[in-house]
Design an enzyme around this catalytic site. Structure first.
Site, PDB file in Angstrom:
ATOM      1  N   LYS A  76       0.841  -1.200   0.000  1.00 42.18           N
ATOM      2  CA  LYS A  76       0.000   0.000   0.000  1.00 42.18           C
ATOM      3  C   LYS A  76       0.868   1.239   0.000  1.00 42.18           C
ATOM      4  CE  LYS A  76      -3.979   2.082   0.606  1.00 42.18           C
ATOM      5  NZ  LYS A  76      -3.605   2.919  -0.569  1.00 42.18           N
ATOM      6  N   LYS A 112       5.392   2.229  -2.829  1.00 41.22           N
ATOM      7  CA  LYS A 112       5.319   3.621  -3.274  1.00 41.22           C
ATOM      8  C   LYS A 112       5.506   3.644  -4.775  1.00 41.22           C
ATOM      9  CE  LYS A 112       5.012   7.683  -1.188  1.00 41.22           C
ATOM     10  NZ  LYS A 112       4.329   7.816   0.105  1.00 41.22           N
ATOM     11  N   THR A 196      -5.003  12.707   6.765  1.00 39.11           N
ATOM     12  CA  THR A 196      -3.601  12.771   7.190  1.00 39.11           C
ATOM     13  C   THR A 196      -3.468  13.875   8.245  1.00 39.11           C
ATOM     14  OG1 THR A 196      -2.989  12.127   4.951  1.00 39.11           O
ATOM     15  CG2 THR A 196      -1.221  12.956   6.349  1.00 39.11           C
TER      16      THR A 196
HETATM   17  N1  GLU Z   1       0.693   9.073   0.438  1.00 41.78           N
HETATM   18  C1  GLU Z   1       0.220   8.878   1.772  1.00 41.78           C
HETATM   19  C2  GLU Z   1       1.369   8.479   2.683  1.00 41.78           C
HETATM   20  O1  GLU Z   1       2.511   8.703   2.374  1.00 41.78           O
HETATM   21  C3  GLU Z   1      -0.975   7.926   1.833  1.00 41.78           C
HETATM   22  C4  GLU Z   1      -0.727   6.558   1.319  1.00 41.78           C
HETATM   23  C5  GLU Z   1      -1.965   5.690   1.214  1.00 41.78           C
HETATM   24  O2  GLU Z   1      -3.044   6.127   1.597  1.00 41.78           O
HETATM   25  O3  GLU Z   1      -1.826   4.578   0.733  1.00 41.78           O
HETATM   26  O4  GLU Z   1       1.137   8.006   3.756  1.00 41.78           O
END
Ligand code: GLU
Length: 428
Positions: A76, A112, A196
């Site tokens: 994820k 990522k 977030t």
């Molecule tokens: N890009 C966000 C992070 O770095 C969210 C990642 C996600 O929701 O999978 O945590």
């Protein structure tokens, strides 16, 4: 498309990940085998993606998807569009995702993705073609039970919508669980966009509470006024913090008695430019050195470095960006007794809400924003308390980052051990 599956050979080791792991290796009693497994991603995929530009020419964009560890669940993590994206950066960010999911106890591994591009240079049509092309390229490697992308730096709900549509077009069926951070109309979760930041506010409150400090009159400076920084500023303002400085790429505005966050946030939501080089009052570098209670880097990595850390005057740092403090600067702050609440806890609210989104997609039952925030609050509080306990255990000398890494690494290794990917008992 080029894949690099090799688990052995030094060129596949993520150097920054190795440095971070070394720092907790002794306290967490990591064996050589543990380290070997954790220092390198399980799978790296990269592709040079051709995209037709509006003028008829073809431009080729380097891109990556790195699936770091899948022992705890499907991998994820977001996809970022940024000119600085390269394999090394995506490696480290994928590693952080694996740890982050373990810190908050959600059943995902870490990944990522990224494209080396400056999206501000693209027209909307070009951006859509690039987003769709990314999915065409990586379609076979992602899926609701394998690897689930999401937004990251410079990617948003619209980009997720194009990516979802492209995936579903290829599959010939709806598959909302393949991607999170989608607009609500396409199966996104209420409360995801601000999650977030909401999680960061919960963690900052919990931190001050643990230290017996009331949130009133706590001054904060926030670097970055994108999705994370802007919502965080609003949540903190509503909770009684004094937000004295915020910034965007052009520079920062600073007012000792507090900046007008509701007005700035409204401007962000209607896509107005907050300020430009002419109206900015101080630079981003100056913002980092303001005499505030809490400094909040909420933009990109490597902002607090060995070069500027001696000028950092804040009493504490809340890392809302991924990797904003270099390992050298982190050590100097630790030696000075300045607590740094690490990214893998502070900004984990985003991926936690992504997990809630995925659960809603899987069950087809959709929750209210209040329910999402209540669950998020609970999950973040629990993670904070667990780390606080680890931090206070033993001689009580662990930093927040060491506590978070210890918790995360133990969880990932336990999952690997249960799968017999490392020998039982190898980890004392
Ligand atoms: N890009 C966000 C992070 O770095 C969210 C990642 C996600 O929701 O999978 O945590």
């Amino acid at each position: 498309m080029d894949t690099d599956l090799g688990p052995h050979g030094t060129e596949t080791v993520c150097q920054t990940c190795a440095i971070e792991l070394d720092r907790i290796a002794e306290a967490a009693m990591l064996t050589g085998q543990d380290l070997e497994l954790l220092q390198q991603p399980r799978r790296r995929i990269n592709a040079n993606i051709p995209v037709r530009m509006d003028d008829g020419s073809i431009e080729v964009f380097p891109s990556f998807r790195i699936q770091y560890n899948s022992a705890r669940g499907p991998t994820k993590g977001g996809i970022r569009f940024h000119p600085g994206v390269d394999k090394t950066e995506v490696d480290e960010l994928a590693f952080l995702m694996a740890l982050k999911c373990a810190v908050v106890g959600i059943p995902f591994g870490g990944a990522k993705g990224g494209v080396q591009v400056d999206p501000k240079e693209l027209s909307e049509g070009e951006l859509e073609r690039l987003s769709r092309a990314y999915v065409t390229e990586y379609h076979d490697s992602i899926g609701p039970q394998t690897d689930i992308p999401a937004p990251d730096v410079n990617t948003d709900g619209q980009i997720m919508a194009w990516m979802l549509d492209e995936y579903e077009r290829i599959e010939g069926e709806h598959a909302p669980g393949v991607i999170t951070g989608k607009p609500v109309e396409l199966g996104g979760s209420r409360g995801r966009t601000s999650a977030t930041s909401y999680g960061g506010a919960v963690i900052l409150d919990a931190f001050l509470d643990a230290e017996d400090i009331p949130p009133e009159n706590i001054s904060v400076a926030i670097q970055g006024f994108g999705n994370v920084g802007s919502y965080l500023a609003r949540f903190l303002d509503e909770r009684g913090y004094d937000v004295v400085a915020v910034s965007n790429a052009a520079g920062a505005i600073y007012d000792e008695s507090g900046v007008d966050i509701p007005a700035l946030h409204a401007g962000y939501e209607s896509n107005e430019d907050l300020f430009d080089l002419d109206t900015a009052e101080i630079t981003n570098e100056e913002l980092l050195t303001l005499d505030v209670n809490v400094l909040i880097p909420a933009a990109i990595e490597d902002q607090i470095t060995a070069e500027n850390v001696d000028d950092v005057q804040a009493d504490a740092v809340l890392e809302m960006a991924n990797g904003p403090t270099t390992p050298e600067a982190d050590q100097i702050l630790a030696d000075r007794g300045v607590p740094v609440i690490p990214d893998i806890l502070a900004n984990a609210g985003g991926v936690t809400a992504s997990y809630f989104e995925w659960v809603q997609n899987t069950t087809n039952e959709y929750w209210t924003k209040a329910t999402v925030q209540e669950k998020l609050n609970q999950q973040m509080q629990t993670a904070f308390e667990e780390l606080n306990e680890i931090k206070r255990a033993g001689d009580g000398n662990r930093t927040w980052r060491e506590a978070a890494y210890t918790r995360a690494v133990e969880s990932v290794l336990e999952a690997e051990r249960l799968r017999s990917n490392i020998p039982t008992g190898a980890h004392a």
